[in-house]
Design an enzyme around this catalytic site. Structure first.
Site, mmCIF file in Angstrom:
data_model
loop_
_atom_site.group_PDB
_atom_site.id
_atom_site.type_symbol
_atom_site.label_atom_id
_atom_site.label_comp_id
_atom_site.label_asym_id
_atom_site.label_seq_id
_atom_site.Cartn_x
_atom_site.Cartn_y
_atom_site.Cartn_z
ATOM 1 N N LYS A 1 0.852 -1.194 0.000
ATOM 2 C CA LYS A 1 0.000 0.000 0.000
ATOM 3 C C LYS A 1 0.886 1.242 0.000
ATOM 4 C CE LYS A 1 -4.032 1.897 2.451
ATOM 5 N NZ LYS A 1 -4.983 1.677 3.559
ATOM 6 N N SER B 1 -9.857 1.705 2.393
ATOM 7 C CA SER B 1 -8.940 2.459 1.575
ATOM 8 C C SER B 1 -7.894 1.609 0.856
ATOM 9 C CB SER B 1 -8.224 3.512 2.441
ATOM 10 O OG SER B 1 -7.437 2.881 3.431
ATOM 11 N N SER C 1 -10.205 -0.673 6.602
ATOM 12 C CA SER C 1 -9.582 -0.554 5.278
ATOM 13 C C SER C 1 -8.853 -1.783 4.755
ATOM 14 C CB SER C 1 -8.609 0.617 5.257
ATOM 15 O OG SER C 1 -9.334 1.800 5.088
HETATM 16 N N1 GLN Z 1 -13.478 3.652 5.572
HETATM 17 C C1 GLN Z 1 -12.918 4.112 6.794
HETATM 18 C C2 GLN Z 1 -12.631 5.578 6.709
HETATM 19 O O1 GLN Z 1 -12.891 6.140 5.718
HETATM 20 C C3 GLN Z 1 -11.723 3.323 7.184
HETATM 21 C C4 GLN Z 1 -10.446 3.842 6.682
HETATM 22 C C5 GLN Z 1 -9.280 3.022 7.107
HETATM 23 O O2 GLN Z 1 -9.431 1.975 7.743
HETATM 24 N N2 GLN Z 1 -8.108 3.504 6.800
HETATM 25 O O3 GLN Z 1 -12.164 6.179 7.634
#
Ligand code: GLN
Length: 478
Positions: free
Chosen positions: A78, A153, A177
């Protein structure tokens, strides 16, 4: 033989048996990437040359009998995990040309093992989002249905593995994410216990929530990758100690107790969950019962507030963590008259809409007039959520929920930020409580004639990833 459909475990066996070389394996993935990445856009950058060099080195390790579990295994990283000398942009314009000056601890560990780094995977900017639509460089597509998102994400990571453009990937999980993209693409995604994996060299989003973890094809592979990256790190102050503290559960030397009881917080699940997902979930729970698990209805009265708590705690931490991107220390710098102008122009030009929204929200909930009403209140409820889990784990070995309330959605369908935030309803509780959670495929639901994979989430007590791997393996077996 298709080298791009293997698991880590299968590839390990074949590499050690010299059925093919690590270079063959890496080339097979690079070939797929060349064909598919222009459309799927899982990678922001592919490192063909260095990947081949790493594969050759892996072949030498294997020839000398010095291989480790990940030697020669091609993986995607990532874009918020640092690799020395490489661009790490967190899919943000503000870091578009930022080169990492050191290796993250997980990177170092993978390098020692002789893993092969294929490239950096796309993501929502600074890991904020559930679809990769917040990437400053354009979204990734879901390989199962190109009109749909791969989750976020870590959506580049999930798309890469699901499209056979990597054997496995690392993601980060602040509120889901890793698990949500795994659910959307038919993969296994593990969010380890808070502090189990070093966050040194991971760009911080929500420091009290973030964890790095694997996205893989199987539970066994998730364990292999987790074992490779976990461990105490003096460079991360939140890193868990290995052993030697009697007040912390330690698995070392302890005989493994098979999990027997799974708790299901049914009243929490009913609201707003897609009926097809609920049906799949209940079917999967029945299978687990047939396999000998005792299924227990549990009440977790504060857990339903997780989303509200998360969207106060997380932006507060985001606003603090993103302060460092000021046009002076890192990345983009927009020339202007005076320092304040440099700050505001740089941040205005460098951050996307979602990052700005969360910085504003976080600054607001931390401001002196509102910190008591929002931030401190959220922290108090957070500890009640933690208590809910502690109490549940007195009765059950694990808690099960669907990973997400719905299957992968279409691009542009969640333009209202709140609609996007609801995605995180089942994933945020584990981050708030610091406990480990895994998403494992539980079949598919059909939308417009396409079978879209969906995941079941298993949550275990602090440091009990072993419980997740045991139940995950049983789910795959059923
Ligand atoms: N979808 C969640 C957010 O937008 C989780 C993001 C994450 O785990 N980095 O914050």
């Amino acid at each position: 033989m298709d080298l791009t459909k293997l698991t880590i475990a299968e590839a390990r066996r074949a590499l050690d048996a010299k059925e093919y070389s690590a270079l063959d394996l890496t080339n097979a993935y690079l070939d797929v990437i060349r064909v598919k990445n222009p459309e799927i856009h899982a990678y922001l950058e592919v490192w063909e040359e260095s990947a081949r060099a790493e594969a050759k080195r892996a072949d030498e390790m294997i020839a000398q009998g010095k291989q480790m579990p990940l030697t020669g295994i091609p993986i995607a990283m990532k874009d918020n995990i640092l690799i020395e000398g490489r661009i790490a942009s967190a899919a943000s314009k503000i870091l578009e040309n930022y080169h990492a000056s050191y290796d993250a601890t997980v990177t170092k560990k993978l390098k020692v093992q002789g893993a092969v780094f294929l490239g950096r995977a796309n993501m929502d900017e600074f890991a904020m989002g559930s679809s990769t639509e917040n990437s400053a460089f354009g979204p990734s597509k879901n390989p199962i249905d190109l009109s749909r998102v791969p989750g976020g994400s870590s959506g580049g990571s999930s798309a890469a593995v699901a499209a056979s453009m990597a054997l496995a990937a690392l993601g980060s999980d602040t509120g889901g994410s890793i698990r949500q993209p795994a659910s959307f693409t038919g993969l296994v995604g593990l969010k380890p216990t808070y502090g189990a994996v070093s966050r040194f060299g991971l760009m911080a989003m929500g420091s009290s929530l973030d964890q790095i973890g694997p996205l893989t094809r199987t539970t066994e592979d998730a364990k292999i990758l987790f074992d490779a990256i976990k461990g105490n790190d003096p460079q991360d102050s939140t890193s868990l100690p290995e052993t030697g503290r009697s007040d912390l559960p330690s698995l070392e030397g302890q005989t493994f107790q098979r999990p027997k009881r799974i708790g299901v917080p049914r009243s929490f699940l009913a609201e707003g969950t897609d009926p097809d997902i609920l049906k799949r979930f209940e079917g999967q729970i029945q299978k687990l019962a047939k396999q000998g698990y005792e299924i227990v209805d549990i009440e977790m009265s504060h857990v339903p507030y997780s989303l509200a708590v998360y969207y106060i705690v997380m932006p507060a931490e985001v606003s603090t963590n993103l302060e460092r991107f000021d046009g002076i220390r890192y990345g983009l710098s927009v020339p202007a008259e005076g320092i304040k102008e440099v700050y505001s122009k740089t941040r205005g030009a460098g951050f996307g809409a979602e990052a700005r929204r969360r910085i504003l929200l976080g600054t607001f909930v931390l401001s002196s007039g509102y910190a008591d009403a929002y931030y401190r209140k959220a922290r108090a409820v957070r500890s009640l959520i933690r208590d809910d889990f502690m109490k549940a784990f007195e009765i059950v070995d694990a808690v099960a929920t669907p990973t997400c309330p719905a299957p992968a959605f279409k691009f542009g369908s969640k333009s209202d930020p709140l609609a996007m935030y609801i995605e995180d309803i089942f994933s945020t509780p584990a981050n708030l409580a610091g406990v480990p959670a895994i998403s494992v495929p539980m079949g598919a639901v059909n939308r417009d004639g396409v079978d879209l994979p969906v995941g079941i989430q298993i949550i275990a007590p602090h440091r009990r990833e072993d419980v997740l791997f045991a139940i995950g393996t049983d789910i795959e077996r059923a």
